[in-house]
Structure formats: structure tokens, C-alpha cells
Write a protein that holds these residues in place. Sequence first.
Motif, short mmCIF file in Angstrom:
data_model
loop_
_atom_site.label_atom_id
_atom_site.label_comp_id
_atom_site.label_asym_id
_atom_site.label_seq_id
_atom_site.Cartn_x
_atom_site.Cartn_y
_atom_site.Cartn_z
N PRO A 55 105.87 50.00 96.73
CA PRO A 55 105.23 49.76 95.24
C PRO A 55 105.75 49.69 94.08
CG PRO A 55 103.40 51.76 96.67
CD PRO A 55 105.41 51.49 97.09
N GLY A 56 105.78 48.82 93.68
CA GLY A 56 106.03 47.37 92.68
C GLY A 56 107.73 47.30 92.63
N SER A 57 108.31 47.23 93.76
CA SER A 57 109.50 46.35 93.78
C SER A 57 109.73 45.40 93.35
CB SER A 57 110.12 46.56 95.51
OG SER A 57 108.40 45.92 96.25
N GLU A 58 110.75 45.16 93.18
CA GLU A 58 111.10 43.98 91.70
C GLU A 58 112.01 42.63 92.39
OE1 GLU A 58 111.48 42.61 87.17
OE2 GLU A 58 111.33 44.64 87.48
N LEU A 59 112.39 41.80 92.42
CA LEU A 59 113.13 40.37 92.56
C LEU A 59 114.08 40.77 91.85
CD1 LEU A 59 114.87 39.37 94.86
CD2 LEU A 59 113.72 37.03 94.25
N LEU A 60 114.87 40.98 91.31
CA LEU A 60 116.08 40.65 90.43
C LEU A 60 116.55 39.62 90.39
CD1 LEU A 60 117.44 43.68 89.77
CD2 LEU A 60 115.67 42.79 88.67
N ILE A 61 117.29 38.99 91.74
CA ILE A 61 117.96 37.84 92.01
C ILE A 61 117.73 37.74 93.46
CG2 ILE A 61 120.08 38.50 91.80
CD1 ILE A 61 120.72 35.94 89.88
N ALA A 62 117.77 36.35 93.92
CA ALA A 62 117.99 36.14 95.44
C ALA A 62 118.83 34.90 94.75
CB ALA A 62 116.25 35.18 95.95
N ILE A 63 119.99 34.82 95.90
CA ILE A 63 121.05 34.22 96.43
C ILE A 63 120.77 33.40 97.01
CG2 ILE A 63 123.39 33.02 96.02
CD1 ILE A 63 123.95 34.96 93.50
N PRO A 64 120.91 32.01 98.06
CA PRO A 64 120.84 31.72 99.34
C PRO A 64 121.74 30.88 99.92
CG PRO A 64 118.84 30.06 97.80
CD PRO A 64 120.19 30.93 96.65
#
Length: 220
Positions: A54-63
Motif C-alpha cells: 500500500p502507498g507504493s509510488e512510481l518516481l520514474i520509469a525508463i523504457p
Amino acid sequence: MRRIYVPTTGPQNWQTLLADPEKQWRTGYSARTLAHCWEAAEGLPPEIAALFGPGSELLIAIPEHKVSLRDAGRESQTDVFALVKSSNRTIAVAVEGKVNESFGPTIADWYQEPSPGKQQRLAFLCDQLGVECPPRSEIHYQLFHRTVSAMLEAERFKTDDAAMIVHSFSPENKWFDAYAEFVDLLGLTADLGRLVSKTLADGRTLHLGWAKGARDFLAT
């Protein structure tokens, strides 16, 4: 290795980053399916978020993120590299997308009459993972370098933990047994939809997980 990144405007931007944009960008295959899933989420896809709690958050994603394995060989190209925040910890995550595709050659196939470069690379990967070299021959080489790429990026970005996640869209969870064999090599027991973890030599925690993606994205 790229150092400057620009935001995507949609899944189509992911296609240009593929090693073979025409061959790999097909409906029902992992590259296109993964791109549509992550773009639609506008954050972490729910099955990925469920792994981290719970509450996990994506900060940045790089394909299609390339990670040097500290030798002269080919870089490890991760389908998605992400920085995730979970319970006040930051995690460097390498995501491997799958539908029906295998994990590529096994150690037995990849390490036949190995060159000095392959010997050096496998020794490095095994040392990072804390396993005997050469490892069991039936395990797939891709799982070694993809996992270590997450560990190296955790060190580079100074995150608390590292994780390698298989994001599978296979209705039958195809190739889960191959993933489970790799997890077993690390002294852990694989489970669907749940992280398993071990403490690394540098004090970080390595997480491994299998997330089951929504079948709807297979048709996009």
C-alpha cells in the motif's frame, strides 16, 4: 549509455527504443503489451503496486534502459527500469516483460566453449548474486544479468533496495517454472504475485517477483 531522457507521449514512443522496432512491436507480444500497460497506468500498474504494498509510488520509469555490466560486452537492456518508493524506502526495479516469450538461452547453451569475455561476465554475475560459478546449467542467462542490472543501478542511484520483476501477461503464466528455478538458486521459493527477498552482501535487500498483467492489454 543515455544520460538525458525525455517524457513519452504514449506507447508509440517505446517502439523506437527497441533493438528491432518492426519485428518486436506486435500485438500480443511483450514489448507492445508492456508499453500499453505502463502508459495506461499513469503510475505503477496495479499488479506491480500490489507487490510493493500500500502507498507504493512510481518516481520514474525508463523504457528499454541499458545497464553496463562493467565489462566490454553488451549492456543489459531492461524493458522498464523504475525507481519506486515503498514504505519510506526507494527501490531500483528492473522489469522484464513477458507473454509467451522465453527467457532466452540457458547457461548450458550460452556458456558452451566460453570465450574469456563470457567467463569474466558469468564470474561477475555469480559473484554479485552470491552463487557458485558456473551455476546450474538449466537456468536462463537472462535472469542473471537482468537481476544484477537492478543491483548495479541500486548502487548507482544509491537506493535502499533492488528488485527484478517479471511482468507477465501470459494467461498460463508461461515460463514461471524457469523463473522459479532461478529464485531457488538464490535460496528462495517463488510465488505468484508476491515478493521474495534476500539480503545482499552490501546490506541492501534484493526483491524478486512475478506480477500477472491484465489480459486486456494483449489486444492493444
